[in-house]
Design an enzyme around this catalytic site. Structure first.
Site, mmCIF file in Angstrom:
data_model
loop_
_atom_site.group_PDB
_atom_site.id
_atom_site.type_symbol
_atom_site.label_atom_id
_atom_site.label_comp_id
_atom_site.label_asym_id
_atom_site.label_seq_id
_atom_site.Cartn_x
_atom_site.Cartn_y
_atom_site.Cartn_z
ATOM 1 N N ASP A 183 -0.701 8.591 -3.251
ATOM 2 C CA ASP A 183 0.712 8.713 -3.739
ATOM 3 C C ASP A 183 0.709 7.600 -5.021
ATOM 4 O O ASP A 183 -0.008 7.308 -6.058
ATOM 5 C CB ASP A 183 1.255 7.023 -3.019
ATOM 6 C CG ASP A 183 3.220 7.093 -3.161
ATOM 7 O OD1 ASP A 183 3.449 8.223 -3.398
ATOM 8 O OD2 ASP A 183 3.598 5.975 -3.124
ATOM 9 N N GLU A 267 1.997 15.118 -3.473
ATOM 10 C CA GLU A 267 3.299 15.596 -3.110
ATOM 11 C C GLU A 267 3.537 15.842 -3.794
ATOM 12 O O GLU A 267 2.809 15.993 -5.296
ATOM 13 C CB GLU A 267 3.773 13.711 -4.016
ATOM 14 C CG GLU A 267 4.280 13.237 -2.276
ATOM 15 C CD GLU A 267 5.775 12.487 -2.769
ATOM 16 O OE1 GLU A 267 6.840 12.087 -2.467
ATOM 17 O OE2 GLU A 267 4.950 11.426 -4.056
ATOM 18 N N CYS A 320 7.847 4.827 8.521
ATOM 19 C CA CYS A 320 7.175 3.848 8.844
ATOM 20 C C CYS A 320 5.968 4.819 9.637
ATOM 21 O O CYS A 320 5.906 5.879 10.235
ATOM 22 C CB CYS A 320 7.669 2.885 10.505
ATOM 23 S SG CYS A 320 6.096 2.531 10.965
ATOM 24 N N CYS A 323 5.138 4.769 13.161
ATOM 25 C CA CYS A 323 5.793 5.276 14.618
ATOM 26 C C CYS A 323 6.826 6.147 14.472
ATOM 27 O O CYS A 323 7.470 6.522 15.042
ATOM 28 C CB CYS A 323 6.597 3.715 15.049
ATOM 29 S SG CYS A 323 7.961 2.725 14.571
ATOM 30 N N CYS A 339 7.813 -2.371 10.791
ATOM 31 C CA CYS A 339 9.044 -1.912 10.984
ATOM 32 C C CYS A 339 9.289 -2.700 12.201
ATOM 33 O O CYS A 339 9.261 -3.593 13.028
ATOM 34 C CB CYS A 339 8.210 -0.522 11.563
ATOM 35 S SG CYS A 339 8.413 0.452 12.312
ATOM 36 N N CYS A 342 8.287 -1.107 15.828
ATOM 37 C CA CYS A 342 6.886 -1.156 16.315
ATOM 38 C C CYS A 342 6.103 -2.365 15.226
ATOM 39 O O CYS A 342 4.902 -2.597 16.326
ATOM 40 C CB CYS A 342 5.890 0.152 16.150
ATOM 41 S SG CYS A 342 5.790 0.109 13.925
ATOM 42 N N ASP A 349 3.501 1.067 -1.031
ATOM 43 C CA ASP A 349 3.332 2.351 -1.581
ATOM 44 C C ASP A 349 2.019 3.435 -0.629
ATOM 45 O O ASP A 349 1.301 3.922 -0.594
ATOM 46 C CB ASP A 349 1.914 2.019 -2.703
ATOM 47 C CG ASP A 349 3.735 1.324 -3.761
ATOM 48 O OD1 ASP A 349 4.076 1.824 -4.231
ATOM 49 O OD2 ASP A 349 3.099 0.676 -4.242
HETATM 50 ZN ZN LIG Z 1 6.685 1.292 13.225
#
Ligand SMILES: [Zn+2]
Length: 384
Positions: A183, A267, A320, A323, A339, A342, A349
């Site tokens: 990233d 990316e 996330c 999950c 998150c 989960c 980052d």
């Molecule tokens: Zn998650």
């Protein structure tokens, strides 16, 4: 496989003068070719190809512009092929070919005709004859193209593209545990999915500061005056320095990536995305992303590694990586988050880099379901 080498050359005064005329002639022919193509098309909708244009050069040399004979004829022809390529690229969606200006970097190309002196301290360039060269490492292979150039800071270079006839190594298999997502950020220059951070180096900051000071001084000088030109050269030298620093740094990072991983996912930050993307750091800036991508690209070819470029997807930092659920409340200043689905704790980052890796691999048949299940992050393909 193709390899490029770049050397500094040191023409004497006479050669410098000749070079300046050759640069001018090649530019003249290019601009004339472009003008001719445009008027032939607007006049009677006729497309002139590279043969038509080369015929025109021959005519010019014979009659009106016999001074064009000073340039290597292959340099004039290459300039027409370059114009032709610029048109082809235009039809493929690039910008319309531009007229060349003498205030930019000057250059001309040759397909061959260049060789080294016996002691390797000089290089033979058609029309120019022997010129001093700093051969810091030797090139091996069949010469494909040669580019002679002069920077805005008045340095001369020769770039030699050779085919060394070596085959490219076989590509490594694509596996989850040897893949990295990268990233590109603003706080750090780049972050990998396994948590390695490449910081924005302080030397960029100090160079940018110097640049601002000198640019301010330039803006106070009268355009065209001796002081103005001296100051302009100073500004150009700092620009050149920053460009070199940036390239060195990009080389280091791209080398680190191909040395340590078999597959690299990044990316796609194409021009239109770049406008939308405010997070891109100054270190990569401008067109730096293309340079970075091309460095990873050819290094991957050389070392048999894989590159996966994914389209830009907005929720990358909000998704996330464990999950797949999306955290809509995440704002730019949240550097860490947990998150709600989960319970995974994320560094913003690193999570983004993990998403990039996961997207880069999502349709890879060589990455098995069980690999996904057993990976440290526990990502399942179904969530991607
Ligand atoms: Zn998650």
């Amino acid at each position: 496989m193709l390899k490029a080498y770049k050397y500094r050359i040191y023409p004497n005064q006479e050669q410098k003068e000749l070079l300046s005329r050759i640069f001018g002639q090649v530019r003249f022919v290019y601009n004339l070719g472009l003008e001719t193509k445009i008027s032939a098309y607007t006049g009677n909708k006729k497309h002139l190809n590279v043969f038509d244009l080369n015929k025109q050069i021959t005519q010019l040399k014979k009659y009106e512009c016999d001074w064009l004979k000073e340039s290597p004829s292959q340099a004039l022809q290459m300039s027409m092929s370059n114009l032709d390529n610029a048109y082809t690229n235009f039809f493929r969606g690039a910008g319309f070919p531009k007229f060349k200006s003498k205030y930019r970097k000057q250059s001309f190309q040759l397909p061959q005709g260049v060789f080294l002196s016996e002691n390797k301290k000089q290089v033979w360039i058609p029309k120019l004859k022997f010129t001093d060269i700093d051969l810091h490492r030797e090139f091996k292979g069949e010469i494909k193209t040669v580019t002679v150039s002069k920077s805005v800071t008045n340095k001369y270079y020769i770039s030699i593209l050779v085919d060394n006839k070596k085959e490219l190594p076989k590509k490594q298999p694509i596996k989850l545990n040897t893949t990295v997502g990268v990233d590109l950020g603003i706080k750090d220059f780049a972050i990998t999915s396994d948590g390695k951070k490449f910081e924005n180096q302080d030397f960029f900051k100090s160079s940018m500061k110097k640049l601002r000071v000198q640019q301010r001084s330039l803006s106070r000088k009268q355009k065209g005056s001796t002081h103005y030109n001296q100051q302009k050269l100073k500004v150009s030298l700092i620009h050149e320095h920053i460009k070199n620093q940036r390239e060195d740094y990009l080389h280091k990072i791209s080398k680190y990536l191909v040395d340590n991983y078999d597959t690299i996912c990044i990316e796609n930050l194409g021009v239109s995305n770049m406008m939308k993307n405010h997070k891109l750091s100054r270190a990569i800036g401008d067109m730096g992303w293309f340079k970075f991508k091309s460095m990873i690209d050819y290094k991957c070819e050389w070392y048999g590694k894989n590159l996966s470029v994914i389209g830009r997807f907005d929720p990358s930092s909000k998704t996330c990586s464990n999950c797949g659920s999306i955290n809509k409340e995440l704002t730019l200043k949240d550097r860490e988050w947990t998150c709600k689905s989960c319970g995974t704790e994320h560094d913003r980052d690193i999570n983004a880099a993990l998403n990039i890796r996961n997207f880069g691999l999502r349709n890879q048949p060589s990455v098995t379901q069980s690999e996904w299940l057993h990976c440290a992050c526990g990502v399942e393909t179904t969530n991607l």
